[in-house]
Design a protein around this motif. Structure first.
Motif, PDB file in Angstrom:
ATOM      1  N   THR A 148       0.871  -1.170   0.000  1.00  0.00           N
ATOM      2  CA  THR A 148       0.000   0.000   0.000  1.00  0.00           C
ATOM      3  C   THR A 148       0.907   1.218   0.000  1.00  0.00           C
ATOM      4  N   ASP A 149       0.843   1.990  -1.067  1.00  0.00           N
ATOM      5  CA  ASP A 149       1.710   3.171  -1.213  1.00  0.00           C
ATOM      6  C   ASP A 149       3.186   2.822  -1.005  1.00  0.00           C
ATOM      7  N   GLY A 150       3.612   1.682  -1.535  1.00  0.00           N
ATOM      8  CA  GLY A 150       5.006   1.271  -1.461  1.00  0.00           C
ATOM      9  C   GLY A 150       5.426   0.620  -0.154  1.00  0.00           C
ATOM     10  N   VAL A 151       4.494   0.459   0.774  1.00  0.00           N
ATOM     11  CA  VAL A 151       4.803  -0.129   2.076  1.00  0.00           C
ATOM     12  C   VAL A 151       4.249  -1.557   2.116  1.00  0.00           C
ATOM     13  N   PRO A 152       5.104  -2.532   2.479  1.00  0.00           N
ATOM     14  CA  PRO A 152       4.605  -3.914   2.529  1.00  0.00           C
ATOM     15  C   PRO A 152       3.626  -4.112   3.676  1.00  0.00           C
ATOM     16  N   GLY A 153       2.634  -4.961   3.439  1.00  0.00           N
ATOM     17  CA  GLY A 153       1.677  -5.318   4.483  1.00  0.00           C
ATOM     18  C   GLY A 153       2.327  -6.201   5.538  1.00  0.00           C
ATOM     19  N   ALA A 154       1.584  -6.476   6.593  1.00  0.00           N
ATOM     20  CA  ALA A 154       2.110  -7.198   7.758  1.00  0.00           C
ATOM     21  C   ALA A 154       2.622  -8.595   7.405  1.00  0.00           C
ATOM     22  N   ALA A 155       1.894  -9.329   6.573  1.00  0.00           N
ATOM     23  CA  ALA A 155       2.325 -10.691   6.240  1.00  0.00           C
ATOM     24  C   ALA A 155       3.654 -10.680   5.491  1.00  0.00           C
ATOM     25  N   ILE A 156       3.791  -9.761   4.559  1.00  0.00           N
ATOM     26  CA  ILE A 156       5.033  -9.667   3.788  1.00  0.00           C
ATOM     27  C   ILE A 156       6.158  -9.135   4.675  1.00  0.00           C
ATOM     28  N   ALA A 157       5.841  -8.198   5.555  1.00  0.00           N
ATOM     29  CA  ALA A 157       6.847  -7.686   6.486  1.00  0.00           C
ATOM     30  C   ALA A 157       7.414  -8.826   7.334  1.00  0.00           C
ATOM     31  N   GLY A 158       6.570  -9.741   7.741  1.00  0.00           N
ATOM     32  CA  GLY A 158       7.023 -10.905   8.495  1.00  0.00           C
ATOM     33  C   GLY A 158       7.956 -11.784   7.681  1.00  0.00           C
ATOM     34  N   ARG A 159       7.662 -11.979   6.406  1.00  0.00           N
ATOM     35  CA  ARG A 159       8.540 -12.766   5.528  1.00  0.00           C
ATOM     36  C   ARG A 159       9.883 -12.062   5.346  1.00  0.00           C
ATOM     37  N   MET A 160       9.827 -10.717   5.219  1.00  0.00           N
ATOM     38  CA  MET A 160      11.065  -9.948   5.093  1.00  0.00           C
ATOM     39  C   MET A 160      11.920 -10.103   6.347  1.00  0.00           C
ATOM     40  N   ASP A 161      11.272 -10.028   7.513  1.00  0.00           N
ATOM     41  CA  ASP A 161      11.990 -10.211   8.777  1.00  0.00           C
ATOM     42  C   ASP A 161      12.664 -11.585   8.818  1.00  0.00           C
ATOM     43  N   ALA A 162      11.964 -12.612   8.385  1.00  0.00           N
ATOM     44  CA  ALA A 162      12.516 -13.973   8.395  1.00  0.00           C
ATOM     45  C   ALA A 162      13.706 -14.085   7.443  1.00  0.00           C
ATOM     46  N   MET A 163      13.595 -13.511   6.241  1.00  0.00           N
ATOM     47  CA  MET A 163      14.696 -13.581   5.288  1.00  0.00           C
ATOM     48  C   MET A 163      15.912 -12.826   5.821  1.00  0.00           C
ATOM     49  N   VAL A 164      15.685 -11.638   6.374  1.00  0.00           N
ATOM     50  CA  VAL A 164      16.796 -10.859   6.926  1.00  0.00           C
ATOM     51  C   VAL A 164      17.449 -11.613   8.082  1.00  0.00           C
ATOM     52  N   ALA A 165      16.655 -12.225   8.950  1.00  0.00           N
ATOM     53  CA  ALA A 165      17.219 -13.003  10.066  1.00  0.00           C
ATOM     54  C   ALA A 165      18.081 -14.144   9.541  1.00  0.00           C
ATOM     55  N   ASP A 166      17.592 -14.867   8.546  1.00  0.00           N
ATOM     56  CA  ASP A 166      18.377 -15.953   7.942  1.00  0.00           C
ATOM     57  C   ASP A 166      19.678 -15.419   7.353  1.00  0.00           C
ATOM     58  N   LEU A 167      19.573 -14.360   6.586  1.00  0.00           N
ATOM     59  CA  LEU A 167      20.739 -13.799   5.903  1.00  0.00           C
ATOM     60  C   LEU A 167      21.793 -13.329   6.907  1.00  0.00           C
ATOM     61  N   LEU A 168      21.363 -12.600   7.921  1.00  0.00           N
ATOM     62  CA  LEU A 168      22.318 -12.096   8.910  1.00  0.00           C
ATOM     63  C   LEU A 168      22.903 -13.216   9.765  1.00  0.00           C
ATOM     64  N   MET A 169      22.100 -14.219  10.090  1.00  0.00           N
ATOM     65  CA  MET A 169      22.611 -15.353  10.855  1.00  0.00           C
ATOM     66  C   MET A 169      23.731 -16.048  10.076  1.00  0.00           C
ATOM     67  N   PHE A 170      23.516 -16.276   8.789  1.00  0.00           N
ATOM     68  CA  PHE A 170      24.519 -16.986   7.999  1.00  0.00           C
ATOM     69  C   PHE A 170      25.726 -16.117   7.682  1.00  0.00           C
ATOM     70  N   THR A 171      25.542 -14.807   7.495  1.00  0.00           N
ATOM     71  CA  THR A 171      26.719 -13.950   7.285  1.00  0.00           C
ATOM     72  C   THR A 171      27.543 -13.869   8.562  1.00  0.00           C
ATOM     73  N   ASP A 172      26.872 -13.789   9.728  1.00  0.00           N
ATOM     74  CA  ASP A 172      27.597 -13.771  11.006  1.00  0.00           C
ATOM     75  C   ASP A 172      28.356 -15.082  11.226  1.00  0.00           C
TER      76      ASP A 172
END
Length: 185
Positions: A148-172
């Motif tokens: 909505t106006d370029g902002v992801p909804g709650a469900a997609i925000a949750g998926r983004m959080d999960a992907m970022v957590a995975d990515l940062l965990m593996f880079t660390d």
């Protein structure tokens, strides 16, 4: 540093908005993030003659250096005809077979419907493996209706959080392993 590869030429695409939202999450977690806008920084078509020995000033050499310096990568693409963008394909064709060696790679795709975006994510997982990377378990598959106006909804925000957590965990983990190997020397 996480390098986001934007495979959309549209200045107001939901792919661009999605990658920006992921970048915010990475920075909020204390990570560094840079975007490569392929439509601006990497617009020349692939020249097979440049592949084996690219000139030092060529876009092929430049992007190979940036990928080599990155701790992780995010591939972000719109979905066209059930697949990822030609802009992203052109970029990937310039990389060598070990370009993503040991690097975690996040995948974000935006399509007209959620199933088309999932198909593009699956295709990119295959490509990531082919160039020696590791696609993190959580990917982000969006449809235009998820914003909505370029902002992801709650469900997609949750998926983004999960992907970022995975990515940062593996880079660390990758950084910690490299540090322990250096300490052993």
């Amino acid at each position: 540093m996480i390098l986001g590869i934007l495979g959309s030429a549209s200045k107001d695409s939901n792919t661009r908005h999605g990658l920006a939202a992921v970048a915010q999450r990475i920075r909020a977690a204390g990570g560094e993030f840079e975007t490569v806008d392929l439509s601006v920084e990497f617009s020349e078509p692939h020249d097979i003659g440049d592949y084996d020995d690219p000139a030092a000033h060529s876009q092929t050499a430049a992007i190979r250096r940036r990928i080599a310096e990155a701790d992780g990568v995010i591939l972000a693409t719109p979905v066209y005809h059930g697949s990822y963008s030609g802009l992203l394909k052109n970029f990937l064709d310039h990389l060598e077979g070990d370009a993503f060696a040991g690097k975690p790679v996040g995948i974000l795709a935006n399509g007209g419907g959620p199933r088309s975006a999932v198909a593009a994510c699956d295709q990119l997982r295959t490509v990531v493996r082919a160039i020696s990377g590791w696609a993190v378990p959580a990917h982000v598959a969006t449809a235009n209706s998820d914003f909505t106006d370029g902002v992801p909804g709650a469900a997609i925000a949750g998926r983004m959080d999960a992907m970022v957590a995975d990515l940062l965990m593996f880079t660390d983990a990758r950084s910690a392993a490299a540090g322990s190997r250096a300490a052993d020397v």
